[in-house]
Design an enzyme around this catalytic site. Structure first.
Site, PDB file in Angstrom:
ATOM      1  N   HIS A 158     -51.014  39.760  77.667  1.00  0.00           N
ATOM      2  CA  HIS A 158     -49.621  39.575  77.206  1.00  0.00           C
ATOM      3  C   HIS A 158     -49.327  40.418  75.957  1.00  0.00           C
ATOM      4  O   HIS A 158     -48.470  40.057  75.157  1.00  0.00           O
ATOM      5  CB  HIS A 158     -49.310  38.113  76.888  1.00  0.00           C
ATOM      6  CG  HIS A 158     -49.683  37.162  77.978  1.00  0.00           C
ATOM      7  ND1 HIS A 158     -48.790  36.705  78.918  1.00  0.00           N
ATOM      8  CD2 HIS A 158     -50.874  36.582  78.277  1.00  0.00           C
ATOM      9  CE1 HIS A 158     -49.413  35.870  79.740  1.00  0.00           C
ATOM     10  NE2 HIS A 158     -50.680  35.792  79.382  1.00  0.00           N
ATOM     11  N   SER A 279     -41.274  66.813  65.196  1.00  0.00           N
ATOM     12  CA  SER A 279     -39.834  66.553  65.257  1.00  0.00           C
ATOM     13  C   SER A 279     -39.109  67.730  64.625  1.00  0.00           C
ATOM     14  O   SER A 279     -39.622  68.362  63.699  1.00  0.00           O
ATOM     15  CB  SER A 279     -39.531  65.261  64.503  1.00  0.00           C
ATOM     16  OG  SER A 279     -38.233  65.305  63.951  1.00  0.00           O
ATOM     17  N   LYS A 285     -43.523  63.786  61.630  1.00  0.00           N
ATOM     18  CA  LYS A 285     -43.769  63.238  62.965  1.00  0.00           C
ATOM     19  C   LYS A 285     -44.826  63.992  63.771  1.00  0.00           C
ATOM     20  O   LYS A 285     -44.921  65.196  63.737  1.00  0.00           O
ATOM     21  CB  LYS A 285     -42.470  63.238  63.790  1.00  0.00           C
ATOM     22  CG  LYS A 285     -41.410  62.275  63.359  1.00  0.00           C
ATOM     23  CD  LYS A 285     -41.875  60.828  63.251  1.00  0.00           C
ATOM     24  CE  LYS A 285     -42.160  60.194  64.588  1.00  0.00           C
ATOM     25  NZ  LYS A 285     -40.955  59.968  65.373  1.00  0.00           N
ATOM     26  N   GLU A 292     -45.669  60.192  76.937  1.00  0.00           N
ATOM     27  CA  GLU A 292     -44.316  59.744  77.322  1.00  0.00           C
ATOM     28  C   GLU A 292     -43.859  60.435  78.604  1.00  0.00           C
ATOM     29  O   GLU A 292     -43.235  59.831  79.473  1.00  0.00           O
ATOM     30  CB  GLU A 292     -43.337  60.013  76.181  1.00  0.00           C
ATOM     31  CG  GLU A 292     -43.625  59.150  74.971  1.00  0.00           C
ATOM     32  CD  GLU A 292     -42.915  59.655  73.730  1.00  0.00           C
ATOM     33  OE1 GLU A 292     -41.897  59.066  73.362  1.00  0.00           O
ATOM     34  OE2 GLU A 292     -43.373  60.639  73.133  1.00  0.00           O
TER      35      GLU A 292
END
Ligand code: ARG
Length: 461
Positions: A158, A279, A285, A292
């Protein structure tokens, strides 16, 4: 008027708009090698049965070989603008090259059995590539697990801390999941490798060609037993698209875990610069784009699978032009999954793990089951033990104390059955040592997993 090979009974040309819609060369050009190989083998059969003279056959084979090199070099450019598909394209380029004798090679075959054969050849080779890439990824996972056998980490259910596990046990969970994908893809190979050539349009060729010769020359496992099924069946594509989808879901799950585990909050893994991006505005970043994209492309792969299921649903028997829609979905999914496997392998090969952080992140409450098990092994019904430990957990949370800081003496205050548990009951090594059954996260059990995995790869690589 149209110069199309099938236009004898036509008095008007196709509308340019329809012509564009009908044209599949843009994507079926991918199968040019398969189409040339098919035509070469088929011409040999035609010469054996006397439709082509030995000389014609030699001319055709040489012409096809030259054409293969030219298409390899120049690509789609060398085809006339109005070429409908790769099959027509190769035939007409061959006629330009060697003259009218090229017009003989279509005797007794149809584009229906031809396209079905080409696609099977193409998909077979690509599925083998998928299996190879998959084995490379499995080898990378195995190495990562072997090199870090000492590391422990929190295990989650979970997405909440559940019980600690060995890092290698966690990594091997992906290995064993994807080992089944190797078996699934391999299991599909014989079904893909079923030769439809000889089925002609739908009723079977009227020429005495020997399909067994074609099977051997084209390296198929078996021949189709029914010409109508031969030209129609695309279940091998549904199977391939399903297998790709199942594999992509595992890659996507890995991606999701790794996105979390490499984030600042978890800090378990560091991803290399090879598979991350920055970024355009925030200099700080380092984004996990490869993961992704793996997660994102899974949607597309499942879309391709769903699309073909819908295309095939309700088709009347044998060839219908709807079937032309099968190729883009399958080609795209095959290319996508190969890319994903390759990039995931680079990611696994180059990632670093932060053992300290993984170890120190293990929540002391995740040893609660150890206490309940101890009571149960000392004669208390497990449900009662569970309840007692639940109260202990509640006290610890309220008192802001760690569970594993409780000594035997403290525990005896809750139940006499804690007798002899010792003060080091919450030691991670003790936790692991209790889980040495096959498939458990005990250190030796995991060594055994690694052995099984090595044998698996030896068998499949
Ligand atoms: N381009 C077609 C396809 O991909 C080839 C078969 C065409 N057959 C036909 N009878 N028009 O399906």
């Amino acid at each position: 008027m149209s110069k199309k090979a099938w236009a004898g009974r036509f008095t008007e040309s196709n509308s340019p708009l329809f012509e564009k819609m009908n044209r599949s060369l843009g994507f079926d050009i991918k199968m040019f090698k398969e189409d040339i190989e098919l035509n070469t083998a088929y011409s040999k059969e035609l010469s054996r049965i006397g439709i082509l003279s030995a000389k014609d056959y030699q001319t055709i084979v040489a012409g096809l070989a030259e054409l293969e090199k030219e298409i390899e070099e120049k690509g789609i450019e060398i085809f006339p603008d109005d070429t409908e598909d790769i099959h027509m394209g190769i035939e007409s380029l061959l006629a330009e090259k060697i003259g009218d004798v090229a017009k003989k090679i279509h005797a007794g075959k149809s584009r229906n059995d031809q396209v079905a054969t080409d696609v099977r050849m193409y998909v077979y080779n690509q599925v083998k590539k998928v299996i190879d890439e998959l084995c490379d990824l499995l080898a990378a996972l195995l190495k990562l697990a072997e090199d870090n056998q000492d590391a422990v980490m929190p295990g989650f259910t979970h997405l909440r801390q559940a019980q600690p596990v060995l890092f290698s046990h966690y990594i091997m969970s992906f290995f064993f999941s994807m080992s089944r994908d190797v078996e699934r893809f391999s299991g599909s190979l014989d079904r893909i490798s079923t030769l439809p050539l000889g089925s002609a349009a739908l009723a079977g060729s009227a020429y005495p060609i020997n399909r067994e010769n074609l099977r051997k020359d084209l390296d198929f496992t078996r021949i189709s037993c029914n010409s109508m099924d031969g030209v129609l069946s695309r279940d091998f594509l549904l199977e391939t698209l399903s297998n790709i989808s199942i594999l992509s879901i595992t890659l996507s799950r890995l991606a999701e875990d790794f996105i979390l585990f490499s984030s600042e909050q978890y800090g378990f893994f560091d991803l290399s610069d090879k598979v991350t991006t920055g970024s355009s505005i925030m200099p700080n970043k380092k984004n996990p784009d490869s993961l992704e994209l793996t997660r994102g492309k899974t949607g597309r792969v499942i879309g391709n699978m769903t699309g073909l299921f819908v295309t095939l649903k309700g088709l009347p028997s044998t060839y219908n032009k709807d079937l032309q829609e099968d190729k883009e979905a399958v080609f795209d999914s095959l290319e996508t999954i190969i890319d994903l496997l390759q990039v995931t392998t680079i990611l696994i090969d180059t990632m670093k793990i932060n053992k300290e952080r993984m170890n120190s992140s293990i929540d002391s409450l995740s040893f609660a089951t150890e206490l309940a098990d101890y009571l149960a092994k000392n004669g208390l019904p497990f449900r009662e033990a569970h309840h007692i430990v639940g109260r202990i957990v509640l006290d610890m949370v309220n008192q802001k104390k760690t569970l594993t800081s409780l000594s035997e003496n403290d525990l005896l205050g809750y139940s006499e059955h804690f007798k002899n548990i010792g003060d080091d009951w919450g030691d991670i090594e003790k936790f692991l040592a209790k889980r040495e059954l096959p498939g458990g996260t005990g250190r030796n059990a995991v060594k055994q997993e690694l052995k099984e995995a090595t044998l698996f790869l030896e068998h499949w690589s």
